[in-house]
Scaffold this motif. Structure first.
Motif, PDB file in Angstrom:
ATOM      1  N   VAL A  54     -26.720 -23.463 -11.493  1.00 37.71           N
ATOM      2  CA  VAL A  54     -26.312 -22.422 -12.211  1.00 37.71           C
ATOM      3  C   VAL A  54     -27.373 -22.166 -13.450  1.00 37.71           C
ATOM      4  O   VAL A  54     -28.193 -21.256 -13.770  1.00 37.71           O
ATOM      5  N   ILE A  55     -27.346 -23.362 -14.117  1.00 38.26           N
ATOM      6  CA  ILE A  55     -28.144 -23.418 -15.512  1.00 38.26           C
ATOM      7  C   ILE A  55     -29.762 -23.220 -15.208  1.00 38.26           C
ATOM      8  O   ILE A  55     -30.586 -22.254 -15.827  1.00 38.26           O
ATOM      9  N   ARG A  56     -30.419 -23.723 -14.217  1.00 34.12           N
ATOM     10  CA  ARG A  56     -31.781 -23.630 -13.964  1.00 34.12           C
ATOM     11  C   ARG A  56     -32.161 -22.334 -13.213  1.00 34.12           C
ATOM     12  O   ARG A  56     -33.426 -21.829 -13.344  1.00 34.12           O
ATOM     13  N   ASP A  57     -31.224 -21.653 -12.697  1.00 31.73           N
ATOM     14  CA  ASP A  57     -31.624 -20.343 -12.243  1.00 31.73           C
ATOM     15  C   ASP A  57     -31.473 -19.152 -13.299  1.00 31.73           C
ATOM     16  O   ASP A  57     -30.467 -18.808 -13.937  1.00 31.73           O
ATOM     17  N   LEU A  58     -32.725 -19.245 -14.014  1.00 33.57           N
ATOM     18  CA  LEU A  58     -32.754 -18.445 -15.307  1.00 33.57           C
ATOM     19  C   LEU A  58     -32.090 -17.005 -15.618  1.00 33.57           C
ATOM     20  O   LEU A  58     -31.562 -16.669 -16.453  1.00 33.57           O
ATOM     21  N   PRO A  59     -32.306 -16.221 -14.571  1.00 29.99           N
ATOM     22  CA  PRO A  59     -31.578 -14.712 -14.545  1.00 29.99           C
ATOM     23  C   PRO A  59     -30.010 -14.967 -14.744  1.00 29.99           C
ATOM     24  O   PRO A  59     -29.195 -13.986 -15.197  1.00 29.99           O
ATOM     25  N   LYS A  60     -29.399 -15.910 -14.196  1.00 33.58           N
ATOM     26  CA  LYS A  60     -28.004 -16.488 -14.218  1.00 33.58           C
ATOM     27  C   LYS A  60     -27.356 -16.599 -15.604  1.00 33.58           C
ATOM     28  O   LYS A  60     -26.197 -16.524 -15.821  1.00 33.58           O
ATOM     29  N   VAL A  61     -28.167 -16.588 -16.585  1.00 34.12           N
ATOM     30  CA  VAL A  61     -27.633 -16.679 -17.952  1.00 34.12           C
ATOM     31  C   VAL A  61     -26.714 -15.604 -18.162  1.00 34.12           C
ATOM     32  O   VAL A  61     -25.860 -15.672 -19.046  1.00 34.12           O
ATOM     33  N   LYS A  62     -26.949 -14.431 -17.664  1.00 34.83           N
ATOM     34  CA  LYS A  62     -26.315 -13.278 -17.827  1.00 34.83           C
ATOM     35  C   LYS A  62     -24.878 -13.417 -17.265  1.00 34.83           C
ATOM     36  O   LYS A  62     -23.569 -13.114 -17.978  1.00 34.83           O
ATOM     37  N   ASP A  63     -24.901 -14.377 -16.112  1.00 36.66           N
ATOM     38  CA  ASP A  63     -23.510 -14.330 -15.622  1.00 36.66           C
ATOM     39  C   ASP A  63     -22.571 -15.600 -16.255  1.00 36.66           C
ATOM     40  O   ASP A  63     -21.552 -15.404 -16.216  1.00 36.66           O
ATOM     41  N   TYR A  64     -23.189 -16.425 -17.077  1.00 39.24           N
ATOM     42  CA  TYR A  64     -22.430 -17.477 -17.835  1.00 39.24           C
ATOM     43  C   TYR A  64     -22.473 -17.311 -19.387  1.00 39.24           C
ATOM     44  O   TYR A  64     -22.208 -18.199 -19.793  1.00 39.24           O
ATOM     45  N   SER A  65     -22.982 -16.072 -19.689  1.00 40.23           N
ATOM     46  CA  SER A  65     -23.015 -15.965 -21.232  1.00 40.23           C
ATOM     47  C   SER A  65     -21.480 -15.245 -21.840  1.00 40.23           C
ATOM     48  O   SER A  65     -21.428 -14.892 -22.807  1.00 40.23           O
ATOM     49  N   THR A 163     -25.361 -21.305 -32.383  1.00 39.96           N
ATOM     50  CA  THR A 163     -24.154 -22.138 -32.212  1.00 39.96           C
ATOM     51  C   THR A 163     -23.112 -20.959 -31.542  1.00 39.96           C
ATOM     52  O   THR A 163     -22.452 -21.538 -30.652  1.00 39.96           O
ATOM     53  N   LYS A 164     -22.958 -20.091 -32.096  1.00 35.41           N
ATOM     54  CA  LYS A 164     -22.034 -18.970 -31.186  1.00 35.41           C
ATOM     55  C   LYS A 164     -22.459 -18.704 -29.740  1.00 35.41           C
ATOM     56  O   LYS A 164     -21.704 -18.523 -28.990  1.00 35.41           O
ATOM     57  N   GLU A 165     -23.787 -18.677 -29.538  1.00 33.73           N
ATOM     58  CA  GLU A 165     -24.429 -18.164 -28.439  1.00 33.73           C
ATOM     59  C   GLU A 165     -23.812 -19.306 -27.514  1.00 33.73           C
ATOM     60  O   GLU A 165     -23.464 -19.168 -26.123  1.00 33.73           O
ATOM     61  N   ILE A 166     -24.045 -20.601 -27.804  1.00 35.14           N
ATOM     62  CA  ILE A 166     -23.512 -21.707 -26.887  1.00 35.14           C
ATOM     63  C   ILE A 166     -22.224 -21.723 -26.854  1.00 35.14           C
ATOM     64  O   ILE A 166     -21.901 -22.146 -25.536  1.00 35.14           O
ATOM     65  N   GLY A 167     -21.506 -21.284 -27.801  1.00 37.25           N
ATOM     66  CA  GLY A 167     -19.946 -21.066 -27.460  1.00 37.25           C
ATOM     67  C   GLY A 167     -19.714 -20.544 -26.164  1.00 37.25           C
ATOM     68  O   GLY A 167     -18.752 -20.448 -25.557  1.00 37.25           O
ATOM     69  N   GLN A 168     -20.400 -19.278 -26.268  1.00 33.85           N
ATOM     70  CA  GLN A 168     -20.353 -18.255 -25.053  1.00 33.85           C
ATOM     71  C   GLN A 168     -20.774 -18.696 -23.816  1.00 33.85           C
ATOM     72  O   GLN A 168     -20.241 -18.665 -22.568  1.00 33.85           O
ATOM     73  N   TYR A 169     -21.807 -19.541 -23.878  1.00 35.53           N
ATOM     74  CA  TYR A 169     -22.137 -20.258 -22.579  1.00 35.53           C
ATOM     75  C   TYR A 169     -21.191 -21.179 -22.132  1.00 35.53           C
ATOM     76  O   TYR A 169     -21.038 -21.218 -20.777  1.00 35.53           O
ATOM     77  N   GLU A 170     -20.627 -21.969 -22.935  1.00 38.51           N
ATOM     78  CA  GLU A 170     -19.634 -22.888 -22.720  1.00 38.51           C
ATOM     79  C   GLU A 170     -18.332 -22.114 -22.023  1.00 38.51           C
ATOM     80  O   GLU A 170     -18.116 -22.606 -21.058  1.00 38.51           O
ATOM     81  N   LEU A 171     -17.770 -20.949 -22.553  1.00 39.34           N
ATOM     82  CA  LEU A 171     -17.028 -20.413 -22.013  1.00 39.34           C
ATOM     83  C   LEU A 171     -17.084 -19.617 -20.513  1.00 39.34           C
ATOM     84  O   LEU A 171     -16.538 -19.980 -19.658  1.00 39.34           O
ATOM     85  N   GLY A 172     -18.409 -19.229 -20.460  1.00 37.56           N
ATOM     86  CA  GLY A 172     -18.797 -18.725 -19.191  1.00 37.56           C
ATOM     87  C   GLY A 172     -19.093 -19.582 -18.153  1.00 37.56           C
ATOM     88  O   GLY A 172     -18.654 -19.402 -17.013  1.00 37.56           O
ATOM     89  N   LEU A 173     -19.560 -20.950 -18.394  1.00 40.33           N
ATOM     90  CA  LEU A 173     -19.790 -21.795 -17.566  1.00 40.33           C
ATOM     91  C   LEU A 173     -18.747 -22.268 -17.027  1.00 40.33           C
ATOM     92  O   LEU A 173     -18.327 -22.585 -15.862  1.00 40.33           O
ATOM     93  N   LYS A 174     -17.633 -22.431 -18.010  1.00 40.22           N
ATOM     94  CA  LYS A 174     -16.130 -22.931 -17.589  1.00 40.22           C
ATOM     95  C   LYS A 174     -15.398 -21.970 -16.548  1.00 40.22           C
ATOM     96  O   LYS A 174     -14.915 -22.428 -15.616  1.00 40.22           O
ATOM     97  N   LYS A 175     -15.621 -20.716 -16.945  1.00 37.41           N
ATOM     98  CA  LYS A 175     -14.857 -19.574 -16.127  1.00 37.41           C
ATOM     99  C   LYS A 175     -15.632 -19.754 -14.453  1.00 37.41           C
ATOM    100  O   LYS A 175     -15.123 -19.419 -13.597  1.00 37.41           O
ATOM    101  N   LEU A 176     -17.120 -19.843 -14.583  1.00 40.77           N
ATOM    102  CA  LEU A 176     -17.686 -19.831 -13.231  1.00 40.77           C
ATOM    103  C   LEU A 176     -17.307 -21.123 -12.618  1.00 40.77           C
ATOM    104  O   LEU A 176     -17.374 -21.068 -11.260  1.00 40.77           O
ATOM    105  N   LEU A 177     -17.273 -22.323 -13.200  1.00 44.85           N
ATOM    106  CA  LEU A 177     -17.488 -23.631 -12.510  1.00 44.85           C
ATOM    107  C   LEU A 177     -16.282 -24.573 -12.492  1.00 44.85           C
ATOM    108  O   LEU A 177     -16.073 -25.329 -11.744  1.00 44.85           O
ATOM    109  N   ASP A 178     -15.371 -24.244 -13.657  1.00 41.43           N
ATOM    110  CA  ASP A 178     -14.395 -25.553 -14.058  1.00 41.43           C
ATOM    111  C   ASP A 178     -13.590 -25.111 -12.748  1.00 41.43           C
ATOM    112  O   ASP A 178     -12.763 -24.106 -12.744  1.00 41.43           O
ATOM    113  N   GLN A 179     -13.239 -26.368 -12.242  1.00 41.38           N
ATOM    114  CA  GLN A 179     -11.826 -26.243 -11.111  1.00 41.38           C
ATOM    115  C   GLN A 179     -10.935 -27.036 -11.329  1.00 41.38           C
ATOM    116  O   GLN A 179     -10.821 -28.177 -11.891  1.00 41.38           O
TER     117      GLN A 179
END
Length: 179
Positions: A54-65, A163-179
């Motif tokens: 997910v992270i290496r696919d650079l356009p996906k930042v929109k999906d996990y933001s 820092t706020k931006e990274i917080g949003q990435y964290e939330l987005g990655l968890k929504k996409l990937l946390d199982q």
């Protein structure tokens, strides 16, 4: 005569050891410890490989933001210049980042905020490193860091923003990937 050969070999080995040690010390002295302005760990119940995809696919930042980023344009690098990404945020702001590294083997992503960057900040680097956890088979960690060079007074607002931006990435990655 045999003893003399052994002494010569021993002296040669000693000389090589001293030269190698001196070279190693010289290299170690040149290293500079970099202390980030911010570090954070995101624990995600998924494999490092899936998170990295997910992270290496650079356009996906929109999906996990987590809705923070509304548009992404990736521009390939030209000549000696690295690729860039142009981000549009939900509040209308725009930013251009220079992609410094997307290291597949180490699952390491580095970007440098190019513009806008506050006057007095000469460099603004954000990193993400995806790693497995030795004692947990079902959880991985993304280690984020922010490093800025420049005037201490003007660095703080940018650190807060990133820092706020990274917080949003964290939330987005968890929504996409946390199982």
């Amino acid at each position: 005569m045999y003893t003399k050969k052994i002494k010569n070999i021993a002296a040669f080995v000693c000389l090589l050891t001293c030269m190698t040690t001196t070279a190693a010390i010289a290299q170690m002295q040149a290293a500079v410890k970099i202390i980030p302005d911010y570090t954070h760990e995101t624990f995600i119940k998924n494999s490092p490989v899936k998170i990295w995809r997910v992270i290496r696919d650079l356009p996906k930042v929109k999906d996990y933001s987590n809705g923070t980023i509304t548009a992404v344009t990736i521009n390939p690098g030209e000549d000696d210049k690295p690729p860039t990404r142009e981000l549009t945020f939900s509040d209308g702001r725009k930013r251009t980042d220079e992609i410094e590294q997307v290291h597949e083997s180490y699952k390491f992503f580095v970007f440098n905020v190019k513009e806008p960057r506050p006057q007095g900040v000469s460099r603004a680097v954000v990193t993400a490193l995806v790693e497995s956890l030795p004692d947990k088979d079902d959880t991985s960690v993304v280690r984020w860091s922010i490093y800025l060079e420049g005037d201490k007074k003007v660095k703080k607002p940018l650190v807060d923003e990133l820092t706020k931006e990274i917080g949003q990435y964290e939330l987005g990655l968890k929504k996409l990937l946390d199982q």
